[in-house]
Design an enzyme around this catalytic site. Sequence first.
Site, short mmCIF file in Angstrom:
data_model
loop_
_atom_site.label_atom_id
_atom_site.label_comp_id
_atom_site.label_asym_id
_atom_site.label_seq_id
_atom_site.Cartn_x
_atom_site.Cartn_y
_atom_site.Cartn_z
N HIS A 104 45.29 68.36 54.46
CA HIS A 104 46.29 69.35 54.03
C HIS A 104 46.32 70.60 54.94
O HIS A 104 47.20 71.43 54.81
CB HIS A 104 46.15 69.69 52.54
CG HIS A 104 45.08 70.67 52.18
ND1 HIS A 104 43.92 70.32 51.54
CD2 HIS A 104 45.01 72.01 52.36
CE1 HIS A 104 43.18 71.39 51.35
NE2 HIS A 104 43.82 72.43 51.83
N ASP A 135 41.91 63.44 51.90
CA ASP A 135 42.16 64.79 52.41
C ASP A 135 41.30 65.14 53.62
O ASP A 135 40.76 66.24 53.72
CB ASP A 135 41.96 65.83 51.29
CG ASP A 135 42.59 67.17 51.64
OD1 ASP A 135 43.41 67.21 52.57
OD2 ASP A 135 42.25 68.16 50.98
N SER A 217 39.75 75.90 53.53
CA SER A 217 40.02 74.47 53.55
C SER A 217 39.70 73.84 54.89
O SER A 217 40.14 74.34 55.92
CB SER A 217 41.49 74.21 53.23
OG SER A 217 41.70 74.33 51.86
#
Lengths: 592, 347
Positions: A104, A135, A217
């Site tokens: 992402h 992910d 992230s």
Amino acid sequence: MRFLKPDKTSTTKCRLRLRAVWGCRLLTIAICLTPLALSGQENTPQTRSKQDDLDKLVYKAEQERIRIVQSTLKSAISIFGPGGNGGGSGVVISADGYAITNFHVTQPCGTHMKCSMPNGKLYDAVIVGVDPTGDVALIKLFSEEPLPFAKLADSNEVEVGQWCFAVGNPFLLATDFQPTVTYGLVSGVHRYQYPSGTLLEYTDCIQVDASINPGNSGGPLYNMKGELIGINGRGSFEKRGRVNVGVGYAISINQVKNFLDYLKSGRIVDHATLGAQVFSDADGQVVVNNILSTSDAYRRGLRYGDEIVFFADRPIHHANDFKNVLGIYPKGWRVPLTFRREGVLNTIQVRLAGVHRPAELLNAVEKGAPAQRPPGQKKLPKNHKVVSNPKEYEQKKGYANYYFNELHRKRVWDRFVKVTDWKKTEANWQLKFTDQNSSTVELGLNENQVGGLFPLGPELLDLSKDLDQQLVPLGSGGLLVAAHLWKHLLQEGPEKFGELYYLGAMPLPTMQNKQEVFVAVHDVVECRFYFDSETGLLSLLELYPDEMTDPCEIYFTNYQVQEGMKVPVHWRVIWSDFEFSNMQLKELKITK
Amino acid sequence: MKDLMTNIMNLTWLLLVLLGCTTFSNSGIAHQRYPADGSFTKVVQKIQPKIIKIYGAGGFRGLESYQSGFLISNEGHILTSWSYVLDSDIVLAVLDDGKKYPATLVGMDPQYEIAILKIDVTELPFFDLSQTLESEVGMKVLAFSNLYGIAVGNEASSVLHGYICAKTKLTVRQGSRKINYDGEVLVLDAMSNNPGAAGGALVSGSGDLLGILGKELKNDLTGTWINYAIPIAELEGVVGDILSGNERVARAETIKPKQAMSTQFLGIVTLPNILSKTPPFVDHVLDKSPAKEGGLMADDLILFVNKRRITSCDDLDEELSFIDQEDIVTLLVQRGEKLMTLDLEIE
């Protein structure tokens, strides 16, 4: 309205107490760090010198922690999309510039991105492979010099209550290229987080109370030895806005390790399914309550009502345990599964099927989850040095970056050819074997004619017809077709074989080393060629007439020189868990 | 010969015991409490079997259907937070190994906002409430709870770390209280009070019980959330009362007064009493009535009358019949997600 009713006297008291308690805590920590020092201190009359000793110990412990944290910073990257879109964190995992981040994070960046490192350089990077379900994305930084990289830990050893720290680019603060470090406790391990959106699923992940914020992230999570234990990617936010509320999740590095060799193939990789559903029954057993009759698990003998006991060598006590284990494996791996039926334990090796159709994955990559756009600075820093190599990208439908698929396909094949090159051999091959019953097996492989003499009689392929209808001899699953395709690959090479791609590397239950895999389609059958990662030799050929049938497997071992070529003289042919033939090559004749 | 053997065995035992003692005294308390790498894995492993995940009512309109609790007796008593989650016919208690048990409500206290549940299991590890540690500001603490319902199935509860920042009282706004408890709380710097965390255990770094995690609490003015726990020392009395079956609040009057209170006098119209236990929901309040003046509104659910729990319209009538018309009636009602204390008086 106020919630707190502060009271001045108690505040002062608090401070005093705080100092006292801090003192105690430091004392305890210091004592723990150096158990030997304890006995010497017990009888020291001078409190002052005791305090001094303690300060030194605390200082030493602190310096050690600083050293460990510092050592991890070098490999941290901050990722910026072109034009400052998106952004996040990542970590370099090898000197040649491969780095891990979240899918992402790379998603809004497209195929190319810019990565800053604490050394003050801004690197151009390209996408290598993506795992939209887990992910995870693998990218490669273009660097002329070797890059500092993180050491990967065994994340199964992470325990709740251990300390950890996250390194990253929260709120995209790293405009000075320096990452942020947040420290915390491991709050949970082997967590299962349901898919958010369509594909994204966090299985077997690590939960931490170290601050994980938007921008973190894709960044690394370390243990206190400075080893990489996970990739931070998600948090529980809900009604409190998009800031940390004490719950962050990291993808376990063991999951990433499983996928790494697949990601290097430049593909969009898929997760796995067993083709069976399980549930936790009232007695706390995990029971199969649905199974596809077309699945490999069914063919291996798993049935409705069987109790799952172990899966991939991990005990299964709950349906979530099962999902956790399943989630860390890529499609196509073979893992052991132990089940109990009527009190008897059975262990089988199961081939894991893919979860998604290729179109679903492609869709996820093309459209995908919306980008995380943390607030704050979005502009790229000026005056940076750009190292660029636009050559390392090639677009092809179904791939994240086809350049890397070709690269590895070539690497594996070149290595094999270096040992034994069959390209210039003559067209007519005659192979003479003795099998386990001392019977003779003969194979005649020719460009236009493929035939064999087997203990139960002669067989001939009609090459003008579909090969999936000619799986002879009976009980072999298609040994003759497999031998034909073996020769075809050896002589023609991967370029001319037909549709062929590099799958990645995976372990196999019966083999010591990882195997690098080519997947090829010829005529209407699919072939998988396994090359030993250590020797570079072809060690296994699997022939799949279709997805719902067991393959014919030929295990090649004991490579020896015959006719000037390095040939496997031991062929073991297996179909549906049965050994069809165990053959020793006695003679190889290659003629015009 | 036999005697000799026994003697040798006894001596061996003695030696072993002595050896054990020496090791123990050498290691000292400090070693037991904090391992060399400063991690809390041992403490966590010791505490987690005592933590209970509780599932009950909710699951709609942003109301979570789960919360936390912990075992406090060898007979399966669980201390938890009192909330709507427990307003369910079936409340499930789930242990850290995933075993599920139906839990029954032993009792609760609205003032302290705690409840005690019981499951039919004995011999589980539990917190001994008589062995708790005095909490101090600056103490390192661990908060165990099922926050966000993360720990599904057989996953153990989550652990967060932090320090006690303050021991203070939370101010209470008259009329519309978000929490009823008005005693001292431990304010934490950990983000402990998340959805589902209420009822969790706050322990010291060495695993001693310090408090029970409170509910989510947000300052509407500043939008800030506060993380707090109720010190266990504050709860000892009330827990004892609930466990011993003593009603917390005895009825003030034992004889019904001549001029007794009634819903009619107060201007409260409840739902039509057609069930055996019709919940005491307010259908509407009459204009210019004590109920109206006191702030009672339609759809309020009456939970307590003068600190006594009522569960039906019949209970409400019965309870009011013991109150003199000249006295003040204090109602604790639930309005949406909020609890409110209302004083009603006939002028």
